[in-house]
Design an enzyme around this catalytic site. Sequence first.
Site, PDB file in Angstrom:
ATOM      1  N   ARG A   1       1.021  -1.295  -0.023  1.00 58.56           N
ATOM      2  CA  ARG A   1      -0.043   0.036  -0.116  1.00 58.56           C
ATOM      3  C   ARG A   1       0.771   1.558   0.033  1.00 58.56           C
ATOM      4  O   ARG A   1       0.556   2.394   0.500  1.00 58.56           O
ATOM      5  CB  ARG A   1      -1.160   0.047   1.258  1.00 58.56           C
ATOM      6  CG  ARG A   1      -2.085  -0.930   1.191  1.00 58.56           C
ATOM      7  CD  ARG A   1      -2.966  -0.908   0.017  1.00 58.56           C
ATOM      8  NE  ARG A   1      -4.224  -1.764   0.450  1.00 58.56           N
ATOM      9  CZ  ARG A   1      -4.493  -2.994   0.264  1.00 58.56           C
ATOM     10  NH1 ARG A   1      -3.362  -3.754  -0.371  1.00 58.56           N
ATOM     11  NH2 ARG A   1      -5.526  -3.535   0.519  1.00 58.56           N
TER      12      ARG A   1
ATOM     13  N   SER B   1     -10.861  -1.022   3.048  1.00 59.93           N
ATOM     14  CA  SER B   1     -10.104  -1.173   4.219  1.00 59.93           C
ATOM     15  C   SER B   1      -9.830   0.232   4.775  1.00 59.93           C
ATOM     16  O   SER B   1      -9.536   1.125   4.145  1.00 59.93           O
ATOM     17  CB  SER B   1      -8.898  -1.812   3.835  1.00 59.93           C
ATOM     18  OG  SER B   1      -9.150  -3.174   3.452  1.00 59.93           O
TER      19      SER B   1
ATOM     20  N   GLU C   1      -5.364   3.518   6.453  1.00 61.15           N
ATOM     21  CA  GLU C   1      -4.771   3.212   5.014  1.00 61.15           C
ATOM     22  C   GLU C   1      -5.590   4.485   4.524  1.00 61.15           C
ATOM     23  O   GLU C   1      -5.016   5.046   3.340  1.00 61.15           O
ATOM     24  CB  GLU C   1      -5.471   2.201   4.452  1.00 61.15           C
ATOM     25  CG  GLU C   1      -4.867   2.043   3.056  1.00 61.15           C
ATOM     26  CD  GLU C   1      -5.531   0.772   2.292  1.00 61.15           C
ATOM     27  OE1 GLU C   1      -6.342  -0.159   2.689  1.00 61.15           O
ATOM     28  OE2 GLU C   1      -5.139   0.924   0.877  1.00 61.15           O
TER      29      GLU C   1
HETATM   30  N1  EPU Z   1     -10.779 -11.364  10.043  1.00 59.71           N
HETATM   31  C1  EPU Z   1     -11.414 -11.720  11.084  1.00 59.71           C
HETATM   32  N2  EPU Z   1     -12.350 -10.698  11.366  1.00 59.71           N
HETATM   33  C2  EPU Z   1     -12.668  -9.925  10.331  1.00 59.71           C
HETATM   34  C3  EPU Z   1     -11.864  -9.424   9.330  1.00 59.71           C
HETATM   35  C4  EPU Z   1     -10.845 -10.364   9.035  1.00 59.71           C
HETATM   36  O1  EPU Z   1     -11.247 -12.527  11.869  1.00 59.71           O
HETATM   37  O2  EPU Z   1     -13.506  -9.032  10.837  1.00 59.71           O
HETATM   38  C5  EPU Z   1      -9.543 -12.546   9.422  1.00 59.71           C
HETATM   39  C6  EPU Z   1      -9.962 -13.300   8.276  1.00 59.71           C
HETATM   40  O3  EPU Z   1     -10.503 -14.381   8.974  1.00 59.71           O
HETATM   41  C7  EPU Z   1      -8.763 -13.640   7.846  1.00 59.71           C
HETATM   42  C8  EPU Z   1      -7.718 -12.671   8.147  1.00 59.71           C
HETATM   43  O4  EPU Z   1      -8.256 -11.741   9.425  1.00 59.71           O
HETATM   44  O5  EPU Z   1      -8.066 -14.799   8.587  1.00 59.71           O
HETATM   45  C9  EPU Z   1      -7.367 -11.804   6.872  1.00 59.71           C
HETATM   46  O6  EPU Z   1      -8.780 -11.220   6.355  1.00 59.71           O
HETATM   47  P1  EPU Z   1      -9.204 -10.766   4.902  1.00 59.71           P
HETATM   48  O7  EPU Z   1      -8.635 -12.054   3.951  1.00 59.71           O
HETATM   49  O8  EPU Z   1     -10.507 -10.579   4.845  1.00 59.71           O
HETATM   50  O9  EPU Z   1      -8.245  -9.946   4.505  1.00 59.71           O
HETATM   51  P2  EPU Z   1      -7.702  -8.551   5.427  1.00 59.71           P
HETATM   52  O10 EPU Z   1      -6.322  -8.764   5.638  1.00 59.71           O
HETATM   53  O11 EPU Z   1      -8.652  -8.143   6.395  1.00 59.71           O
HETATM   54  C10 EPU Z   1      -6.682  -7.525   3.162  1.00 59.71           C
HETATM   55  C11 EPU Z   1      -6.714  -6.141   2.144  1.00 59.71           C
HETATM   56  C12 EPU Z   1      -8.067  -6.094   1.376  1.00 59.71           C
HETATM   57  C13 EPU Z   1      -8.318  -7.320   0.708  1.00 59.71           C
HETATM   58  C14 EPU Z   1      -7.939  -8.357   1.248  1.00 59.71           C
HETATM   59  C15 EPU Z   1      -8.057  -9.844   0.687  1.00 59.71           C
HETATM   60  C16 EPU Z   1      -5.683  -4.354   3.367  1.00 59.71           C
HETATM   61  C17 EPU Z   1      -5.453  -3.333   4.534  1.00 59.71           C
HETATM   62  N3  EPU Z   1      -6.707  -4.909   3.233  1.00 59.71           N
HETATM   63  O12 EPU Z   1      -7.704  -7.584   3.913  1.00 59.71           O
HETATM   64  O13 EPU Z   1      -8.455  -4.790   0.853  1.00 59.71           O
HETATM   65  O14 EPU Z   1      -9.457  -7.197  -0.058  1.00 59.71           O
HETATM   66  O15 EPU Z   1      -7.076  -8.436   2.186  1.00 59.71           O
HETATM   67  O16 EPU Z   1      -6.772  -9.684  -0.044  1.00 59.71           O
HETATM   68  O17 EPU Z   1      -4.536  -5.009   2.966  1.00 59.71           O
HETATM   69  C18 EPU Z   1      -9.001  -2.703   0.410  1.00 59.71           C
HETATM   70  O18 EPU Z   1      -7.749  -2.108   0.793  1.00 59.71           O
HETATM   71  O19 EPU Z   1      -9.947  -1.861   0.537  1.00 59.71           O
HETATM   72  C19 EPU Z   1      -9.381  -4.110   0.939  1.00 59.71           C
HETATM   73  C20 EPU Z   1     -10.433  -4.467   0.959  1.00 59.71           C
END
Ligand code: EPU
Length: 332
Positions: free
Chosen positions: A161, A233, A328
Amino acid sequence: MKVYSDYSLLDHNTFGMNVKAKKYVEYEHVEELKRLLPTLEGKVLHIGGGSNLLFKGDFDGTVLHSGIKGICVKSQDEKHVLVSVGSGEVWDDFVAWTVNQGFGGVENLSLIPGEVGASAVQNIGAYGVEAKDVIVEVKAVDLQSGEERVFQNAECDYAYRQSIFKKELKGKYAITEVTFCLAKQPALKLEYGNITSVLEGKTELTVADVRGAIIDIRNAKLPDPKVQGNAGSFFMNPVVSREKFLSLQKDYPNMPFYEVEDGVKIPAGWMIDQCGWKGRALGRAAVHDKQALVLVNLGGASSDEILTLCDTVCRDVKERFGVEIHPEVNFI
Ligand code: EPU
């Protein structure tokens, strides 16, 4: 060129803040932008689709927006194709185009809101792919001198990012065109999260199948900004040292994590969720009930309400896990 005074930015920020810009200008060509620059007075803010911004109030200056369109194949061989895209193209329209052509590289970035210019600033990323993996070069115009410059990928200082356009060169350049290298025989990336389970039973997978799966996953988890204001995010996932990670893991053996170069990345959404914030509101701002990394405007929220929620969530995560999380989203 479109020029407006005292212009509502409601349709230009996905958080749905009803703020105004003193002046709003949308240019359609590089030459138009260059002619315009010497006439600008006061503060200048260049925006894309407004999907990563939180306006704290009216903007007392000029908001610039690229309306440069066009998707053009520049060159190709049997394996790759170089495609140049105008910065004002909607990101997901470009992804849909690549998938229709059968080209691989950006299908995992399906449905990310925003425009092509911003993809190169933000280094947007999702489901194991980042824009930097496919960007070859970025064309930009210096907002002071009007000179054009081409940044090769290596000159953009890309990281999670992050890019040079968010650091040393923040606010200094307008991106006009981005060139991507796409694959004619796509190697699908299916390792992240539950992509494979969504695609279960399908054989001979194509980029269109992957796009379909990503769209389904995102629609199930992420709020539609047209229905509920949000900027995707709200926080970045923090990277902690290995020592810190090991001590956290003792207390939280089920904590998800990703090893990265400089430490271990912990999902901020998981920590916020553990703090009990998922689905909770403070005033008219809330933590989304399906993905705790996303803050939403329940309707008519002020930027102060969003910021108070942001500060409270950060404080709770720090208190419980000893980890600092940072937005972010850009505050304007
Ligand atoms: N998780 C939870 N509870 C929640 C959210 C997440 O337990 O409320 C856990 C999930 O179960 C998983 C882990 O956290 O084990 C990661 O969650 P997820 O795969 O949804 O991804 P994220 O790290 O929360 C990042 C990006 C997203 C992108 C997803 C998928 C960032 C800041 N965000 O989210 O990007 O869609 O990975 O690759 O890196 C965005 O930038 O606007 C965005 C949505």
